[in-house]
Design a protein around this motif. Structure first.
Motif, PDB file in Angstrom:
ATOM      1  N   LEU A  29       0.823  -1.207   0.000  1.00 30.11           N
ATOM      2  CA  LEU A  29       0.000   0.000   0.000  1.00 30.11           C
ATOM      3  C   LEU A  29       0.857   1.257   0.000  1.00 30.11           C
ATOM      4  O   LEU A  29       0.590   2.207  -0.736  1.00 30.11           O
ATOM      5  CB  LEU A  29      -0.950  -0.001   1.198  1.00 30.11           C
ATOM      6  CG  LEU A  29      -2.108  -0.980   1.133  1.00 30.11           C
ATOM      7  CD1 LEU A  29      -2.879  -0.976   2.441  1.00 30.11           C
ATOM      8  CD2 LEU A  29      -3.016  -0.641  -0.021  1.00 30.11           C
ATOM      9  N   TYR A  30       1.885   1.264   0.828  1.00 27.61           N
ATOM     10  CA  TYR A  30       2.758   2.432   0.888  1.00 27.61           C
ATOM     11  C   TYR A  30       3.461   2.637  -0.448  1.00 27.61           C
ATOM     12  O   TYR A  30       3.538   3.752  -0.951  1.00 27.61           O
ATOM     13  CB  TYR A  30       3.784   2.278   2.010  1.00 27.61           C
ATOM     14  CG  TYR A  30       4.650   3.497   2.160  1.00 27.61           C
ATOM     15  CD1 TYR A  30       4.177   4.611   2.841  1.00 27.61           C
ATOM     16  CD2 TYR A  30       5.922   3.549   1.617  1.00 27.61           C
ATOM     17  CE1 TYR A  30       4.950   5.741   2.974  1.00 27.61           C
ATOM     18  CE2 TYR A  30       6.705   4.669   1.740  1.00 27.61           C
ATOM     19  CZ  TYR A  30       6.221   5.763   2.424  1.00 27.61           C
ATOM     20  OH  TYR A  30       6.993   6.881   2.544  1.00 27.61           O
ATOM     21  N   ALA A  32       2.480   1.630  -3.400  1.00 29.46           N
ATOM     22  CA  ALA A  32       1.516   1.982  -4.443  1.00 29.46           C
ATOM     23  C   ALA A  32       1.063   3.432  -4.331  1.00 29.46           C
ATOM     24  O   ALA A  32       0.870   4.111  -5.340  1.00 29.46           O
ATOM     25  CB  ALA A  32       0.311   1.054  -4.376  1.00 29.46           C
ATOM     26  N   ILE A  33       0.900   3.910  -3.109  1.00 27.66           N
ATOM     27  CA  ILE A  33       0.367   5.260  -2.915  1.00 27.66           C
ATOM     28  C   ILE A  33       1.448   6.327  -2.965  1.00 27.66           C
ATOM     29  O   ILE A  33       1.290   7.358  -3.611  1.00 27.66           O
ATOM     30  CB  ILE A  33      -0.402   5.339  -1.581  1.00 27.66           C
ATOM     31  CG1 ILE A  33      -1.637   4.459  -1.638  1.00 27.66           C
ATOM     32  CG2 ILE A  33      -0.784   6.770  -1.247  1.00 27.66           C
ATOM     33  CD1 ILE A  33      -2.340   4.278  -0.313  1.00 27.66           C
ATOM     34  N   VAL A  34       2.567   6.089  -2.275  1.00 27.09           N
ATOM     35  CA  VAL A  34       3.546   7.153  -2.082  1.00 27.09           C
ATOM     36  C   VAL A  34       4.782   6.990  -2.958  1.00 27.09           C
ATOM     37  O   VAL A  34       5.208   7.926  -3.624  1.00 27.09           O
ATOM     38  CB  VAL A  34       3.965   7.218  -0.589  1.00 27.09           C
ATOM     39  CG1 VAL A  34       5.022   8.262  -0.368  1.00 27.09           C
ATOM     40  CG2 VAL A  34       2.758   7.486   0.278  1.00 27.09           C
ATOM     41  N   PRO A  37       4.680   5.988  -7.764  1.00 26.79           N
ATOM     42  CA  PRO A  37       4.555   6.985  -8.840  1.00 26.79           C
ATOM     43  C   PRO A  37       5.861   7.724  -9.129  1.00 26.79           C
ATOM     44  O   PRO A  37       6.107   8.122 -10.255  1.00 26.79           O
ATOM     45  CB  PRO A  37       3.487   7.943  -8.310  1.00 26.79           C
ATOM     46  CG  PRO A  37       2.685   7.126  -7.376  1.00 26.79           C
ATOM     47  CD  PRO A  37       3.663   6.177  -6.742  1.00 26.79           C
ATOM     48  N   TYR A  83       0.070   9.074  12.245  1.00 32.89           N
ATOM     49  CA  TYR A  83       0.115   8.767  10.819  1.00 32.89           C
ATOM     50  C   TYR A  83       1.328   9.401  10.148  1.00 32.89           C
ATOM     51  O   TYR A  83       1.952   8.790   9.281  1.00 32.89           O
ATOM     52  CB  TYR A  83      -1.166   9.196  10.117  1.00 32.89           C
ATOM     53  CG  TYR A  83      -2.308   8.249  10.351  1.00 32.89           C
ATOM     54  CD1 TYR A  83      -2.130   6.879  10.246  1.00 32.89           C
ATOM     55  CD2 TYR A  83      -3.565   8.718  10.678  1.00 32.89           C
ATOM     56  CE1 TYR A  83      -3.169   5.998  10.460  1.00 32.89           C
ATOM     57  CE2 TYR A  83      -4.617   7.845  10.902  1.00 32.89           C
ATOM     58  CZ  TYR A  83      -4.401   6.489  10.785  1.00 32.89           C
ATOM     59  OH  TYR A  83      -5.432   5.625  10.996  1.00 32.89           O
ATOM     60  N   PHE A  87       4.212   7.208   8.142  1.00 30.01           N
ATOM     61  CA  PHE A  87       4.697   7.486   6.789  1.00 30.01           C
ATOM     62  C   PHE A  87       6.194   7.782   6.786  1.00 30.01           C
ATOM     63  O   PHE A  87       6.925   7.343   5.906  1.00 30.01           O
ATOM     64  CB  PHE A  87       3.931   8.649   6.158  1.00 30.01           C
ATOM     65  CG  PHE A  87       2.614   8.237   5.590  1.00 30.01           C
ATOM     66  CD1 PHE A  87       2.550   7.375   4.502  1.00 30.01           C
ATOM     67  CD2 PHE A  87       1.441   8.705   6.138  1.00 30.01           C
ATOM     68  CE1 PHE A  87       1.332   6.984   3.971  1.00 30.01           C
ATOM     69  CE2 PHE A  87       0.213   8.322   5.617  1.00 30.01           C
ATOM     70  CZ  PHE A  87       0.161   7.459   4.535  1.00 30.01           C
TER      71      PHE A  87
END
Length: 110
Positions: A29-30, A32-34, A37, A83, A87
Motif C-alpha cells: 500500500l505504501y 503503491a500510494i507514495v 509513482p 500517521y 509514513f
C-alpha cells in the motif's frame, strides 16, 4: 547455491506468517500510494519489487530496535502525528532497506 537457499528458507520460516502478510500488505500500500509513482520514473521496476519483497524484514529489524530502545512504554499522541510518524518510518525503511537486510541476515545466521 543450496546453502543460500537454506538460509532463505530459514529466514522465512523464522518470521511469523501473520507478521509477514501484514507487512507485505502495508508495504505494498505504501509503495503503491507514495513511492511507486515517483520511483517508476527513476528506478528500474525490478528494484521496486525487490524492495517490496524485503520490506517485512527491514520492518522486523526496525521493530526490534525500537522495542529495545523504548521497551513497553506507551506514548499518547494525536492521530495525525501517529500517521505522520508511520509514513516517515516507512520512508526511512524503504530508503535503508538494503542496509537493514544485511543486519537481518547476520542476526538470523548466528
Amino acid at each position: 547455491m543450496e546453502k543460500a537457499w537454506n538460509i532463505v528458507k530459514m529466514i522465512f520460516a523464522s518470521v511469523d506468517r501473520g507478521y509477514l502478510i501484514r507487512s507485505y500488505i502495508l508495504g505494498f500500500l505504501y509503495m503503491a500510494i507514495v513511492v511507486a509513482p515517483h520511483t517508476f520514473m527513476y528506478w528500474h521496476r525490478d528494484t521496486t519489487w525487490i524492495t517490496l519483497l524485503l520490506f517485512p524484514f527491514a520492518k522486523l529489524v526496525w521493530d526490534g530496535v525500537m522495542n529495545t530502545l523504548i521497551g513497553n512504554n506507551v506514548f499518547i499522541f494525536p492521530i495525525w502525528i501517529i500517521y505522520l510518524w508511520k509514513f516517515t518510518k516507512y520512508y526511512i525503511l524503504i530508503k535503508c532497506i538494503f542496509y537493514l537486510l544485511i543486519v537481518s541476515i547476520l542476526n538470523k545466521c548466528k
